[in-house]
Scaffold this motif. Structure first.
Motif, PDB file in Angstrom:
ATOM      1  N   SER A 172      -7.174   6.519  -2.187  1.00  0.00           N
ATOM      2  CA  SER A 172      -5.770   6.297  -1.832  1.00  0.00           C
ATOM      3  C   SER A 172      -5.618   5.548  -0.508  1.00  0.00           C
ATOM      4  CB  SER A 172      -5.025   7.639  -1.748  1.00  0.00           C
ATOM      5  OG  SER A 172      -4.855   8.178  -3.029  1.00  0.00           O
ATOM      6  N   GLU A 173      -6.460   5.896   0.449  1.00  0.00           N
ATOM      7  CA  GLU A 173      -6.395   5.197   1.747  1.00  0.00           C
ATOM      8  C   GLU A 173      -6.753   3.720   1.596  1.00  0.00           C
ATOM      9  OE1 GLU A 173      -8.966   7.503   4.185  1.00  0.00           O
ATOM     10  OE2 GLU A 173      -7.525   9.148   4.451  1.00  0.00           O
TER      11      GLU A 173
ATOM     12  N   ARG B 250      -6.349   1.972  -1.150  1.00  0.00           N
ATOM     13  CA  ARG B 250      -5.226   1.341  -1.849  1.00  0.00           C
ATOM     14  C   ARG B 250      -4.067   1.048  -0.892  1.00  0.00           C
ATOM     15  NH1 ARG B 250      -5.732   5.197  -7.185  1.00  0.00           N
ATOM     16  NH2 ARG B 250      -6.980   3.751  -8.470  1.00  0.00           N
ATOM     17  N   GLN B 251      -3.797   1.992  -0.001  1.00  0.00           N
ATOM     18  CA  GLN B 251      -2.731   1.765   0.986  1.00  0.00           C
ATOM     19  C   GLN B 251      -3.070   0.551   1.857  1.00  0.00           C
ATOM     20  OE1 GLN B 251       0.137   3.362   1.410  1.00  0.00           O
ATOM     21  NE2 GLN B 251      -0.080   5.236   0.185  1.00  0.00           N
ATOM     22  N   LYS B 252      -4.329   0.451   2.236  1.00  0.00           N
ATOM     23  CA  LYS B 252      -4.782  -0.665   3.077  1.00  0.00           C
ATOM     24  C   LYS B 252      -4.633  -1.993   2.338  1.00  0.00           C
ATOM     25  CE  LYS B 252      -9.058  -2.577   5.022  1.00  0.00           C
ATOM     26  NZ  LYS B 252     -10.523  -2.343   5.189  1.00  0.00           N
TER      27      LYS B 252
ATOM     28  N   ALA C 225      -2.815  -2.589  -0.264  1.00  0.00           N
ATOM     29  CA  ALA C 225      -1.409  -2.827  -0.607  1.00  0.00           C
ATOM     30  C   ALA C 225      -0.716  -3.609   0.499  1.00  0.00           C
ATOM     31  CB  ALA C 225      -0.690  -1.501  -0.860  1.00  0.00           C
ATOM     32  N   LYS C 226      -1.060  -3.275   1.764  1.00  0.00           N
ATOM     33  CA  LYS C 226      -0.480  -4.007   2.898  1.00  0.00           C
ATOM     34  C   LYS C 226      -0.960  -5.461   2.903  1.00  0.00           C
ATOM     35  CE  LYS C 226      -0.038   0.092   5.849  1.00  0.00           C
ATOM     36  NZ  LYS C 226      -0.542   0.788   7.065  1.00  0.00           N
TER      37      LYS C 226
ATOM     38  N   ASP D 180       7.149  -5.213  -2.070  1.00  0.00           N
ATOM     39  CA  ASP D 180       6.540  -3.963  -1.593  1.00  0.00           C
ATOM     40  C   ASP D 180       5.771  -3.299  -2.729  1.00  0.00           C
ATOM     41  OD1 ASP D 180       6.100  -1.815   0.303  1.00  0.00           O
ATOM     42  OD2 ASP D 180       7.420  -0.631  -0.978  1.00  0.00           O
TER      43      ASP D 180
ATOM     44  N   PHE E   6       4.487   3.338  -3.626  1.00  0.00           N
ATOM     45  CA  PHE E   6       3.724   4.500  -4.078  1.00  0.00           C
ATOM     46  C   PHE E   6       4.700   5.634  -4.376  1.00  0.00           C
ATOM     47  CE2 PHE E   6       0.546   1.986  -2.013  1.00  0.00           C
ATOM     48  CZ  PHE E   6      -0.650   2.297  -2.654  1.00  0.00           C
TER      49      PHE E   6
ATOM     50  N   ASP F 212      -2.884   8.424  -7.450  1.00  0.00           N
ATOM     51  CA  ASP F 212      -1.829   7.470  -7.112  1.00  0.00           C
ATOM     52  C   ASP F 212      -1.067   6.975  -8.332  1.00  0.00           C
ATOM     53  OD1 ASP F 212      -2.522   7.364  -4.301  1.00  0.00           O
ATOM     54  OD2 ASP F 212      -4.314   6.267  -4.936  1.00  0.00           O
TER      55      ASP F 212
ATOM     56  N   LEU G 211       1.886   3.887  -8.723  1.00  0.00           N
ATOM     57  CA  LEU G 211       2.582   2.875  -7.925  1.00  0.00           C
ATOM     58  C   LEU G 211       3.242   1.840  -8.825  1.00  0.00           C
ATOM     59  CD1 LEU G 211       0.732   0.040  -7.929  1.00  0.00           C
ATOM     60  CD2 LEU G 211      -0.755   1.466  -6.517  1.00  0.00           C
TER      61      LEU G 211
END
Length: 582
Positions: free
Chosen positions: A367-368, A370-372, A374-375, A396, A399, A420, A422
């Motif tokens: 998840s971390e 993916r967050q990275k 995603a940005k 955007d 999630f 996740d 999204l």
């Protein structure tokens, strides 16, 4: 990439053979000339839904065939081909589809007959078709998670692999626990059933291949008279007076006598002598078999009853004796588990608790990441949209909030892809809230959004060929030029086929195909003509002004082509510079 395409008796196409090159191929022509029909044919070739209406009027079947060449040894097609037993080791793939006027379809891949479902699975790895109202994966929120993972590349792949190993263990343990935690009445019923089944299999005392041996023995007993007669007649033919062995003995003695006089006869004498002794041994064996033959009706009844017992067990527990025995071993283990249910539940709960701790760590890691990514994806999308004159558009990766956190995770909602969920969100106008990408209105804006996404994802999806079917509808001016440049950018790393009415897009083409239709003998026919420089100017001029092409129009067309050439040269020079620096 798609190398060759052959179409016969498809809609208004009588017979058409096309060769394609790398880079950007643009198809232009008057409305109704058959441009989209060619794309429809490709769509069917890779597993699209067919219809008898596609068959040319008066013909019995339509035929579509495409040759693809794969240069990348890691292309996802090779995995799919191996899965379905298709040989693609030489990197050449031929797809063929025939549709009859009765509506039946026949599909082949490298000569092997396959179902439409298999053709579709293979086709997805080769061609991605995008139309104004059909954006396939990019518009489907169910695959947005997969697209983000593809964008993340090897880092997310490695993390997902580690997570996946633990998830399989967790999922298996949870299913076992669920089965053991059923209500007590169900457990008792299940235990009674499998104990009965196990006892029935144990009492039978089955032996591997026993049924085959018994069937062979039954066959012999059933044909006792025929076998007995065959042995008796054979023995009489060899041993009785004035029969086989007696006459061969005469020949043997005479040849031995001749051999004592003439050495050249020696090999004949030995050959007959050897044959005599072999037949004599055979006659003795036949006599022994004949003496041993005995019809045993009780043995026959035993075999019949035993085979009936075995067949009943096979009908219940497996197709072969081996499968019946394996089933017996499996339920024996289940019986032990159910008899010691509480102990096993406690062990499983402890195991699940241990797996869950590691699973949470791996899920957090995924998840971390993916967050990275995603940005990073959001940043790249904004840059692409800016170059398409949509600088005020906001993109955007949304999630969805789960009903639990990692710290309180109890197993709900977990899936093979992690925890996740999204979806891609977008707002095209300042002050407007972000909305799901799948709900954005179609038209010029949607075309640009799709191109922005495609420009990024085309590098990560491994698709051999990309088709844009009039995705530039509803735009003009500087936006049209920006779209032309985006399509060309995608074509730098992929083969792109594009149907367009925009002169800006046509000017960027590496290969320009002109589609026309004519009427011959009262039938409409579609033709395709590759355009040289002079014809390109005329066609782009037609796209600019319509029917009448003036000198000013031609000049404008030349300027567009020159501008496109400069952009291409700049793009190639920039790419060479990046490669040298890296």
């Amino acid at each position: 990439m798609l190398m060759e395409l052959s179409i016969r008796n498809f809609a208004i196409i009588e017979a058409l053979s096309l060769s394609f090159e790398k880079g950007l191929t643009v198809l232009t022509g008057e409305t109704g000339a058959g441009k989209s029909i060619i794309i429809d044919a490709i769509h069917l070739l890779v597993g699209g839904r067919g219809s008898a209406e596609f068959v040319r009027h008066g013909e019995t079947k339509a035929e579509i065939e495409g040759l693809f060449q794969l240069e990348d040894e890691t292309h996802p097609l090779f995995i799919k081909a191996a899965e379905f037993g298709i040989d693609a080791s030489d990197g050449m793939v031929v797809l063929r589809r025939e549709m009859s006027s009765s509506g039946k379809s026949v599909c082949r891949i490298n000569g092997k007959l396959v179902t439409i479902a298999v053709l579709r699975e293979i086709g997805r790895t080769l061609i991605d078709i995008h139309g104004q109202h059909e954006h396939q994966e990019l518009m489907d929120e169910r695959v947005h998670l997969l697209l983000l993972d593809q964008f993340g590349g090897e880092k997310i792949t490695v993390a997902l692999t580690e997570y996946g190993k633990l998830f399989k263990q967790y999922d298996s343990a949870m299913k076992q626990l669920k089965n053991l935690s059923q209500n007590e009445q169900q457990t008792v019923h299940r235990l009674d059933l499998i104990q009965f089944q196990h006892e029935e299999i144990q009492i039978a005392e089955l032996e591997l291949d026993e049924d085959e041996k018994l069937s062979e023995e039954r066959k012999k007993i059933n044909n006792f008279e025929r076998i007995h007669e065959a042995f008796q007649t054979s023995y009489q033919a060899l041993r009785e007076e004035q029969r086989g062995l007696e006459w061969i003995s005469v020949a043997m003695n005479n040849l031995e006598d001749a051999a004592s006089i003439d050495d050249s006869v020696q090999h004949l004498s030995e050959s007959v002598s050897n044959s005599y002794y072999v037949l004599e041994d055979a006659a003795s064996s036949i006599r022994d078999q004949l003496d041993a033959l005995e019809y045993d009706p009780e043995r026959f009844d035993f075999i019949e009853n035993r085979l009936n017992e075995i067949n009943q067990l096979k009908r219940k527990y497996g197709k072969t004796i081996e499968e019946v025995v394996e089933y017996g071993a499996a339920i024996e283990e289940e019986i032990e588990t159910l008899l010691n249910r509480e102990t096993h539940i406690a062990k499983l709960e402890s195991k699940i608790k241990s797996i869950k701790q590691d699973l949470i760590i791996e899920a957090k890691n995924v998840s971390e990441l993916r967050q990275k990514f995603a940005k990073q994806l959001t940043k790249q999308i904004h840059q692409e949209l800016k170059e398409l004159y949509m600088e005020k558009t906001v993109f955007d990766v949304h999630f969805h909030q789960s009903a639990f956190t990692f710290d309180t995770f109890a197993g709900e909602g977990i899936h093979a892809g992690g925890l996740d969920e999204l979806e891609f969100y977008i707002s095209t106008n300042p002050g407007e809230p972000l909305k799901p990408l799948s709900k954005v209105a179609s038209g010029g804006e949607l075309s640009r959004i799709m191109l922005a996404l495609k420009s990024i994802f085309s590098k990560h999806q491994g698709i051999t060929s990309i088709i844009f079917d009039e995705v530039d509808t509803g735009v003009s001016g500087r936006v049209a030029q920006a779209i032309a440049e985006r399509i060309y950018k995608v074509a730098v790393d992929s083969q792109v086929l594009c149907i367009s009415h925009l002169p800006q897009v046509a000017a960027m083409a590496d290969t320009h195909l002109f589609i026309a239709k004519s009427i011959r003998s009262g039938r409409t026919k579609t033709t395709v003509k590759p355009l040289g420089q002079g014809d390109k100017i005329k066609e782009i001029g037609r796209m600019i002004s319509g029917v009448e092409i003036t000198d000013l129009t031609k000049q404008h067309a030349k300027e567009l082509l020159e501008q496109a050439s400069q952009l291409k040269r700049g793009n190639k020079a920039g790419k060479r510079g990046i490669q040298q620096n890296s």
